[in-house]
Write a protein that holds these residues in place. Sequence first.
Motif, PDB file in Angstrom:
ATOM      1  N   SER A  26      -2.610 121.151  32.501  1.00 47.90           N
ATOM      2  CA  SER A  26      -2.799 121.133  34.051  1.00 47.90           C
ATOM      3  C   SER A  26      -4.129 120.257  34.036  1.00 47.90           C
ATOM      4  CB  SER A  26      -2.890 122.423  34.796  1.00 47.90           C
ATOM      5  OG  SER A  26      -3.903 122.964  34.170  1.00 47.90           O
ATOM      6  N   GLU A  29      -0.327 125.646  40.093  1.00 53.78           N
ATOM      7  CA  GLU A  29      -0.477 125.551  38.625  1.00 53.78           C
ATOM      8  C   GLU A  29       0.822 125.873  37.786  1.00 53.78           C
ATOM      9  OE1 GLU A  29      -4.158 126.828  37.204  1.00 53.78           O
ATOM     10  OE2 GLU A  29      -3.656 125.558  35.161  1.00 53.78           O
ATOM     11  N   LEU A  73       3.369 123.547  38.175  1.00 57.47           N
ATOM     12  CA  LEU A  73       3.243 122.374  37.281  1.00 57.47           C
ATOM     13  C   LEU A  73       3.220 122.546  35.805  1.00 57.47           C
ATOM     14  CD1 LEU A  73       0.478 119.773  38.000  1.00 57.47           C
ATOM     15  CD2 LEU A  73       0.231 120.536  35.935  1.00 57.47           C
TER      16      LEU A  73
END
Lengths: 346, 513
Positions: free
Chosen positions: B369, B387, B390
């Motif tokens: 990330s 996050e 992701l």
Amino acid sequence: MSVTPAIDTKAATSGGKRKKSLVELLFEGRAFFALIAIVVVFSLMSPNYFTINNFLIMASHVAIFGLLAIGMLLVILNGGIDLSVGSTLGLAGVVAGFLMQGVTLPQIGVILYPSVWVVVVLTCLLGAVVGAVNGVLIAYLRVPAFVATLGVLYVARGIALLMTNGLTYNNLGGRPELGNTGFDWLGFNRLAGVPIGVLVLLVFAVVCHILLTRTAFGRWLYASGGNERAAELSGVPVKRVKISVYVLSGVCAAVAGLVLSSQLTSAGPTAGTTYELTAIAAVVIGGAALTGGRGTVIGTMLGAFVIGFLSDGLVIIGVSAYWQTVFTGAVIVTAVLLNSVKYGRR
Amino acid sequence: MSEVADIGQKGDVVLAARNVAKSYGNIHALKGVNFDIRRGEVTTLFGENGAGKSTLMKILSGVVQPTSGEIILDGESVAFASSSQARDRGISIIHQELSLAPNMNVRDNIFMGREIMTATGVDFAEEERQTRLLMEELEEDIDPLTPVEELRLGQQQIVEIARALSVNSRILIMDEPTSALSASEVEVLFKVIRDLTARGVSIVYISHHLEEALQITNHAVVLRDGAMTAYAGREEIDLEWIVRHMVGENFDLGSPPTGYEMGDVALSIEGLTVPDPGGAGYSVVDGLSLSVREGEIVCIYGLMGAGRTELLETAAGRLTPTAGKVVLKGRDVTGQSIAQCIRDGLVLVPEDRQRDGLVQTMTVGRNLSLASIGSFTRGLFTSAGRELDLVGNAIRKVHIKTDGGDAAIGSLSGGNQQKVVIGKMLATNPEVILLDEPSRGIDIGAKAEVFKLLAERAKQGLAVVYTTSEVGECLSIAHRIIVMRRGRISAEFGPDATKEQIMAASGEAVHAH
């Protein structure tokens, strides 16, 4: 193409290494267990140790080192070191003392007596400026952090001595008719029984913890401390991060200087000498790696309390000051030893 | 160089592994391996990353001790407590990561730790003489007094080899010795290996470069998942045989993706010139122009020092050009910061993933990330949930084999680490991705996966530029092959080019395969 199965098994095996045993758990919380041990041992040795009042007194001692250690943690996470914090602390105290005495403006023949809040803000700004000098030297002029902050250590101390001619400002109380009273509030007052200094430390610790764990800046800091080149190639503004941590460290030192001079109701130019080393020790005992990228606020706080509670405990049971130094040193070395065991295993 | 102790005949078994196994806790890194190393012959270990090659090497060189089984040296069972014990018995290892002190000169590096002493101190003259002899033998024009940091990576490798030779090794273990060498340096190395074997030195060779290894080897040991899958002499093996035993099935590195229309020009480099960072006065990239369309895959082939890395790093904002422009989707992005380039959709996957790609102190997820923190930050704070999404997405899309985003980056194999670096950049949703040697130091299975992934993303309109120093990798997914030589484009081919054409254009001597 389907080569995936061949690799699946490898991932599974590498995953097995990450099981936590009891030993590892003890290891992870070593600063915490050290603190518990210190409290237990001294409580058994002295009836005066395990009292709320004593804990609050010790905590207000810890506040000074704790504030420095928070700033130091940020710098160390970045892979740097800030040797100037002790001097910045001293300089901040002196400047605060100077401002409290009134600033004479000869051109217009006026003496300004800034109120306490103005003094606090100006002093913090001073800390930020000192930190910015460190940061620019290190980030843009590529002076090694050790050398740059060592230089600033001397310069800041020198300025503090020059400003006072080596003397100490004793009258920090201010006068009601000038409207600048209340400086001792920081050092002496209590909110709900807790010294203000300790509350300041708590606020700084919480803010810094959030900064590190919940903001982009925190992530940038861990990344650039872990591998600056990789961080830069991932779009992290590594230079800005670097300058920021030294500025924040300077501000922490200035606040520590305010709290200390308020506690002492005097501002001496030699205050805070060698405190930078105590701050580094707290960070290291708290499990941070001096190479950068690893460390937490909670660990650092535990480290600061270990040092503070240990040295105060030794005072309470009447051990000589010389032995205190020896014990503190032994704790630091042990901590670093354990850190290298931890980070060296992979 | 002094003589190798002359005992036994060529082809005698000097070192043998018998049921050698190694476990770390409940992980079986190596399960019952059996093979012989013969005097004066080359034995090559083949296997993907994580197959157990490095564990086996560490056991042979005394760095770690096997859990069970035995190592038989000259007919007697031995147990080395350390690598220096193994070295005393004539077993030396040249690691893939060089272990030279860059601040010291070649002579001092070669004699580090075993300086030639006289009554008055170190005999520098004698050390220098021996170093010169070694360099002559290796046909390298390196002055013994040159600091190692001033040498090219390939030359540093030669120094490392010279150091191993200088201790009279009977068995020399070489871990990927050619990964940093140019073709001509590889030729020299192979000649050295042949000389050594002629003198009775046994070589244990590890390489990901299968074709290259086949030129030199006498025996092949193939490992897969810690188990030995095959052991045979040169006459019984070929490339396909090795690959089959390494991965268990047939496959290739893919072909250029088709069946879609390429879009507009995504990246256009115009007359780009970059001076030598060392200030030597010449240009590492010399007025180079190149344009890449959406959905197009371009491969840049060239020898070390051809300027590939500098070209990509300049395009991505790391280096500043002295002349020329970098235009991304019609917008001039020359001289922008790296962060700005990433935001605009132009990303670089660096060559050296340990040094430039990964933050070792962070987890897999946080590495993934790192380049897109902005996308999961709302106001002041990062969102743990976004996050997580992701990272989960990246792990799935790039097929990273990990037990989650919280795993330590060091727990991944080389290929998966590389996928983390690529996944990190793909997570920023780029328009153009530049990859500098994306296949360096990863096994053939991971290579194929990386190429497949890039081909898939190209179909969705991503412009891909990758560099390589293996010809075989040019002729895989690339629609267009650009050959670079001394900072310029020396030739351009379609996917139907031959290896010989490409190598000739790069200035490389075409060696007989």
